[in-house]
Design an enzyme around this catalytic site. Structure first.
Site, PDB file in Angstrom:
ATOM      1  N   GLY A 261       6.418   3.535   0.802  1.00 31.33           N
ATOM      2  CA  GLY A 261       7.574   4.282   0.299  1.00 31.33           C
ATOM      3  C   GLY A 261       8.322   3.436  -0.721  1.00 31.33           C
ATOM      4  O   GLY A 261       8.807   3.937  -1.736  1.00 31.33           O
TER       5      GLY A 261
ATOM      6  N   SER B 238       6.476   8.315   2.924  1.00 26.63           N
ATOM      7  CA  SER B 238       5.721   7.194   3.487  1.00 26.63           C
ATOM      8  C   SER B 238       5.088   7.608   4.811  1.00 26.63           C
ATOM      9  O   SER B 238       5.744   8.254   5.636  1.00 26.63           O
ATOM     10  CB  SER B 238       6.686   6.018   3.704  1.00 26.63           C
ATOM     11  OG  SER B 238       6.013   4.934   4.285  1.00 26.63           O
TER      12      SER B 238
ATOM     13  N   CYS C  98      14.672  -3.495   6.948  1.00 19.86           N
ATOM     14  CA  CYS C  98      14.484  -4.489   5.895  1.00 19.86           C
ATOM     15  C   CYS C  98      15.565  -5.561   5.921  1.00 19.86           C
ATOM     16  O   CYS C  98      15.372  -6.638   5.398  1.00 19.86           O
ATOM     17  CB  CYS C  98      14.457  -3.824   4.537  1.00 19.86           C
ATOM     18  SG  CYS C  98      13.205  -2.548   4.491  1.00 19.86           S
TER      19      CYS C  98
END
Ligand code: PLP
Length: 385
Positions: A69, A196, A322
């Site tokens: 993604g 994704s 992340c």
């Protein structure tokens, strides 16, 4: 184990796992090869492409497979800005995923003007601000469809309408919304859209970018003729086959899965709010992907709750996967107006189709006790928010 971090990634669906295993054992051909074992794989790749295109209301030639993604987001933004050198302005929101925000930061360094549209306390973008930010130099607007940390759904249809009147292209990051709400490129009115596989019970390392026919965009990777010469390199055939199967399974079961997730999430939300004191729900009550729940537990560190829950094999997150482990406070929670210490006291619970009523029972039993114990030993004293 009780897995409640489905926005970070989802387990592989058993049907997808089976399809991948069979494919990997039986098909090694290169889709670019002209003899049968290559052609066969090319056909299977295109079949997967067709399934994905259909799910988005697109046509097969508008789907380009990417490595994630993140890559799809980079491709959309950098590709459009490179292909339209007469325009040097880009508009996005303050609460995008780092895949978009860091790309925006790169563009700023390159001399582009980037405007970050703020959001209200529920995470909805300020449309009036967006309208005012538009200039004749605006090449692209990129606003995510649903936020990964708080789940808020953005009015993309409205963004597209505004942009279209000015001849501006629109990209949406639909990585978190695909499979959870309706994602149709025509009703959204977008020119580019990222998805994704690993967020919809498919394999990791495979994503796709929808590019509306006729959109001016530069290739991401130069090389062979793969992916319409937009993203060269021998295809991740195993990933693509798995992605196609994940979308097929998703479409087959989407109604029942959504119903289950919504029901469990609602029960969990009410339970947490009723059983735990000094808890603040972050995000939008209604305009939200329902399986995403974000709470601040005042006086505590979200990370402490996460680790305590993990000792009971209950897995949640403190925000974007992340930024996990990073010291910085969630940019999303700050953008909706939370003080840093309140933002730091937050956890994200994201449900998936494999969760059960029993999972919720256990969480509602364990969590109040954990929070209470942590509060007893906590020396933080955050003033009332
Ligand atoms: N965009 C959003 C909204 C996401 O939540 C994520 C993943 O967390 C991504 C992009 C990146 O997707 P991938 O992990 O496939 O690179």
């Amino acid at each position: 184990m009780i897995y409640l971090d489905n926005n970070a990634t989802t387990p592989l669906d058993p049907q997808v796992a089976e399809k991948i295993a069979k494919f990997a054992q039986e098909h090694f051909g290169n889709p670019s090869s002209l003899y049968p074992i290559g052609r066969e794989v090319k056909d299977m790749v295109n079949e997967a492409r067709e399934i994905i295109a259909k799910a988005l209301g697109a046509s097969r030639s508008e789907i380009i497979f990417t490595g994630s993604g993140t890559e799809a987001d980079n491709f959309a933004i950098r590709g459009v800005l490179e292909a339209n050198p007469d325009k040097n302005e880009f508009i996005t929101s303050a609460i995008e995923h780092p895949a978009v925000l860091r790309t925006a930061g790169y563009l700023e360094k390159k001399g582009f003007k980037v405007t970050y549209v703020p959001v209200d306390s529920k995470g909805v973008i300020d449309i009036e601000f967006l309208k005012k930010a538009i200039s004749p130099n605006t090449a692209l607007i990129s606003i995510m469809q649903a936020n990964n940390e708080i789940g808020t759904i953005q009015p993309i249809e409205e963004v597209s309408k505004i942009a279209k009147e000015k001849g501006i292209l629109v990209h949406t990051d639909a990585v978190q919304s695909f499979g959870k709400i309706n994602v149709n490129v025509d009703s959204l009115g977008v020119d580019l859209l990222s998805i994704s596989a690993h967020k919809i019970y498919g394999p990791k390392g495979i994503g796709a970018l929808y590019i509306r026919k006729g959109t001016k965009i530069s290739p991401l990777i130069y090389g062979g003729h793969q992916e319409r010469e937009m993203r060269a390199g021998t295809e991740n055939t195993i990933g693509i086959i798995g992605f196609g199967e994940a979308v097929r399974v998703m479409r087959e079961r989407s109604h029942q899965d959504k119903k289950l997730i919504n029901k469990l999430a609602e029960r969990l939300k009410k339970g947490i709010e009723n059983k735990i004191a000094k808890v603040k729900f972050n995000g939008h009550e209604k305009q939200r992907i329902k399986g995403t729940l974000n709470f601040s537990f005042l006086d505590l560190e979200g990370e402490a709750i996460l680790l305590a829950l993990a000792t009971k094999e209950i897995y949640v997150s403190t925000g974007s996967a992340c930024s996990e482990g990073a010291e910085d406070v969630s940019h999303v929670l700050q953008a909706i107006g939370l003080k840093p210490e309140v933002a730091r006291s937050s956890i994200r619970i994201s449900l998936g189709k494999f969760n059960t009523e029993e999972d919720i029972n256990i969480v509602l039993m364990e969590m109040p006790e954990i929070v209470e114990k942590l509060r007893e030993i906590s020396n933080l004293d955050i003033e009332e928010y």
